[in-house]
Design an enzyme around this catalytic site. Structure first.
Site, PDB file in Angstrom:
ATOM      1  N   ASP A 103       0.842  -1.187   0.000  1.00  0.00           N
ATOM      2  CA  ASP A 103       0.000   0.000   0.000  1.00  0.00           C
ATOM      3  C   ASP A 103       0.879   1.239   0.000  1.00  0.00           C
ATOM      4  OD1 ASP A 103      -2.925   0.853   0.388  1.00  0.00           O
ATOM      5  OD2 ASP A 103      -2.939  -1.194   1.161  1.00  0.00           O
ATOM      6  N   ASP A 211      -3.294   4.469  -2.302  1.00  0.00           N
ATOM      7  CA  ASP A 211      -4.436   4.903  -1.516  1.00  0.00           C
ATOM      8  C   ASP A 211      -4.900   6.293  -1.942  1.00  0.00           C
ATOM      9  OD1 ASP A 211      -6.107   4.373   0.916  1.00  0.00           O
ATOM     10  OD2 ASP A 211      -5.107   6.168   1.667  1.00  0.00           O
ATOM     11  N   GLU A 268      -6.716   3.770  -5.929  1.00  0.00           N
ATOM     12  CA  GLU A 268      -8.052   3.892  -5.357  1.00  0.00           C
ATOM     13  C   GLU A 268      -8.610   5.233  -5.828  1.00  0.00           C
ATOM     14  OE1 GLU A 268     -10.145   3.698  -0.955  1.00  0.00           O
ATOM     15  OE2 GLU A 268      -8.220   4.684  -1.166  1.00  0.00           O
ATOM     16  N   HIS A 343     -10.536  -4.691   2.003  1.00  0.00           N
ATOM     17  CA  HIS A 343     -10.535  -4.410   3.445  1.00  0.00           C
ATOM     18  C   HIS A 343     -11.569  -3.374   3.862  1.00  0.00           C
ATOM     19  CE1 HIS A 343      -8.106  -1.407   1.454  1.00  0.00           C
ATOM     20  NE2 HIS A 343      -8.268  -0.620   2.491  1.00  0.00           N
ATOM     21  N   ASP A 344     -12.139  -2.637   2.921  1.00  0.00           N
ATOM     22  CA  ASP A 344     -13.111  -1.584   3.223  1.00  0.00           C
ATOM     23  C   ASP A 344     -14.550  -1.990   2.930  1.00  0.00           C
ATOM     24  OD1 ASP A 344     -11.332   0.358   4.140  1.00  0.00           O
ATOM     25  OD2 ASP A 344     -11.012   1.221   2.154  1.00  0.00           O
TER      26      ASP A 344
END
Length: 586
Positions: A103, A211, A268, A343-344
């Site tokens: 990440d 991110d 993202e 993960h979200d």
């Protein structure tokens, strides 16, 4: 040969397995997953048919937001391990032919990062301008001090926090402990490139999931966001601070670095609904990002103004989202992604199919068949391959660990004066959409806490999903009809038919059918109406039997079954949550 020409685009055939380190495998019985635990499972990961791992943030962090608040980009959060452990993980992945991406969280840091600690000392500090500081405004009627604008942060509060010592506000689009960096500062930006990107690429990783990739460039006059919620003091500012004026300039600077290392990037990309805007980010010629996550599929059934508020959606809506983001790259040099979980997000079985105990396995395999037939880089999230589900609706709010869920429930309690009806609905919404659904410990065995820790007496950082006794890796390893076995089979078929499934063109059929999802794939380089290879997927998104025919455009009676999600399937008929894929090779 230029750096741009040296890129191999290896990521287009990648199958990526995302690991959330805190919840994956605890090797030392402290209740928290760790890097050595990941290393111990690499052979398992490889056995899935995966060739790339995406490791969520493992950097040193106060863990206010599960590692997305980074205090040191060049060190590891101690409960996860050490820098030496990370170097070992890189070596062990390489030895197995597995690529590793990390990440990249560089819109903001932790407020405990040394840079921010310097920045907040005084207005003359050399790092003051590395973050976004602004003086207060004052209400014309009351004289009250107010933030520079009306932007809302992630916790439904102002995106600005007052610093008493230096008498200014700092910007944080997320929690107050995650101050935003000032990308207009050249020294700050160059340091990010060397200390966060090249530091890890030189160690041998293969790229990054980036991110919040379109937040770096803000309009530096900081205008108010449009008022979309008249009852709220703070307003969602995505339309103002996403995709800012210098965004592509910054990404082209970064892209030159990534190209030098043949590194992949997946960004993202929230609040970017227009296809033309997305293409600008991922055009190969522009050399910015390799690909992006576009979240239309994950926001199905979710309110635009409230992360947790839900409403029904139809299969037709799901089909059209898939179609849109399968076909948007046609005729371009861009590349799509395929995902249902991360993960979200809530677990896919619970959101898109049925998590009734009798339907879990069928639902998991049907969704696997759908995904493995789609074009693009395929992303799987830990536990998806065994059919993990959302947490039970019986859990109380005390079980949730996510900072957003905790604050959402607390705000509801405050606003409603603990009205039981309001709190019941709030908890239901959190259960459906909450990020913690994906963050429960990985279910390895039927032992205590799903075998997450090697010592059964260890209490994990978060409660394991109650169904670990029946849904776990060990129970499925020798079960040929398990979700795990089907994922292995489906990923092997996807690899075998890469030009048709992973790289072909998508055609939606019968969009108005609200029970069955059908699509055809045309082989890479093929055209509508030609005599080339075809695949046909038919997916029953209901708990009732359905009938179908293989269309003539996919070979009709000449097509053969390539993959069936349930054993002993009958041609032309589907049981509840069953899927089948055909192939026609003239």
């Amino acid at each position: 040969m230029s750096a741009k020409d040296a890129r191999t685009f290896w990521f287009r055939d990648a199958v990526v397995y995302q690991i959330w380190p805190a919840s994956y495998k605890d090797s030392n019985n402290d209740g928290i997953g760790d890097i050595q635990g990941i290393i111990s499972t690499l052979d398992y990961v490889k056995s899935l048919g995966v060739n790339t791992i995406w490791l969520s943030p493992m950097y040193d962090s106060p863990q206010v937001d599960m590692g997305y608040d980074i205090s040191d980009y060049q060190n590891v959060y101690p409960p996860y391990g050490t820098l030496q452990d990370m170097e070992e993980l890189i070596r062990e992945c390489l030895a197995r032919g597995i690529k590793l991406i990390l990440d990249l969280v560089i819109n903001h840091t932790s407020d405990q990062h040394a840079w921010f600690q310097e920045s907040k000392k005084n207005k003359d500090n050399p790092k003051r301008d590395w973050y976004i500081w602004r003086p207060a405004k004052y209400d014309a009627e009351t004289g009250e001090r107010i933030p520079p604008n009306n932007w809302r942060g992630a916790l439904n509060q102002s995106a600005w926090t007052w610093d008493e010592a230096t008498q200014e506000y700092y910007l944080h689009l997320f929690t107050p402990q995650q101050p935003d960096l000032n990308w207009t500062n050249d020294e700050c930006r160059r340091t990010l490139y060397t200390d966060t990107i090249e530091f890890w690429l030189k160690k041998g990783i293969n790229g990054f999931r980036v991110d919040t990739v379109n937040l770096y460039s803000k309009p530096m006059d900081f205008p108010d966001a449009p008022i979309t919620d008249p009852d709220a003091k703070w307003q969602i500012g995505d339309s103002v601070f996403c995709n800012g004026p210098r965004m592509h300039e910054y990404l082209q600077e970064m892209g030159a670095i990534f190209a030098k290392y043949d590194a992949m990037t997946v960004g993202e990309l929230p609040a970017t609904p227009n296809v033309e805007d997305v293409i600008r980010y991922i055009s190969a010629e522009r050399s910015e990002l390799s690909e992006i996550f576009q979240f239309d599929i994950s926001i199905l059934g979710r309110s635009a103004a409230d992360f947790y508020a839900t409403h029904p959606y139809t299969l037709k809506e799901l089909k059209e989202v898939v179609e849109r983001w399968q076909r948007f790259v046609e005729g371009t040099d861009a590349w799509p992604t395929v995902f249902l979980e991360n993960h979200d997000l809530p677990r896919a079985i619970s959101k898109y199919a049925s998590d009734k105990p009798e339907h879990i396995a069928a639902s998991g395999k049907m969704l696997a068949l759908m995904e493995t037939g789609l074009t693009g880089t395929l992303y799987l999230y830990q536990g998806q391959e065994i059919g993990m589900t959302n947490v039970p609706t019986t859990w109380s709010h005390e079980e949730y660990k996510d900072v957003i869920a905790i604050n959402y429930y607390r705000d509801a309690a405050t606003r409603s004066s603990n009205d039981p009806t309001v709190l019941k609905k709030t908890l239901e919404d959190i259960n459906r959409q909450g990020r913690d659904n994906a963050r429960t410990p990985m279910q390895w065995t039927a032992a205590s806490n799903g075998g997450f820790s090697t010592d059964a007496s260890t209490v994990p950082w978060m409660r394991a999903n109650d169904n670990y006794t029946s849904i776990n890796v060990a129970a499925q390893e020798d079960d040929e009809e398990s979700v795990l076995a089907f994922y292995r089979k489906a990923l092997a078929v996807r690899k075998q038919y890469a030009s048709l499934l992973g790289r072909g063109e998508f055609r939606l059929l019968e969009r108005d059918d609200q029970q069955v999802f059908k699509y055809v794939k045309i082989a890479e380089g093929g055209k509508d109406g030609d005599a080339g290879a075809r695949a046909f997927a038919v997916l029953n998104f209901s708990d009732m039997p359905q009938e179908y025919q293989v269309p003539e455009e996919a070979g009709g009676s000449k097509a053969r079954v390539l993959l069936g999600s349930l054993e002993d399937g009958q041609p032309g008929k589907l049981r509840a949550w069953e899927g089948r894929m055909y192939v026609y090779e003239p």
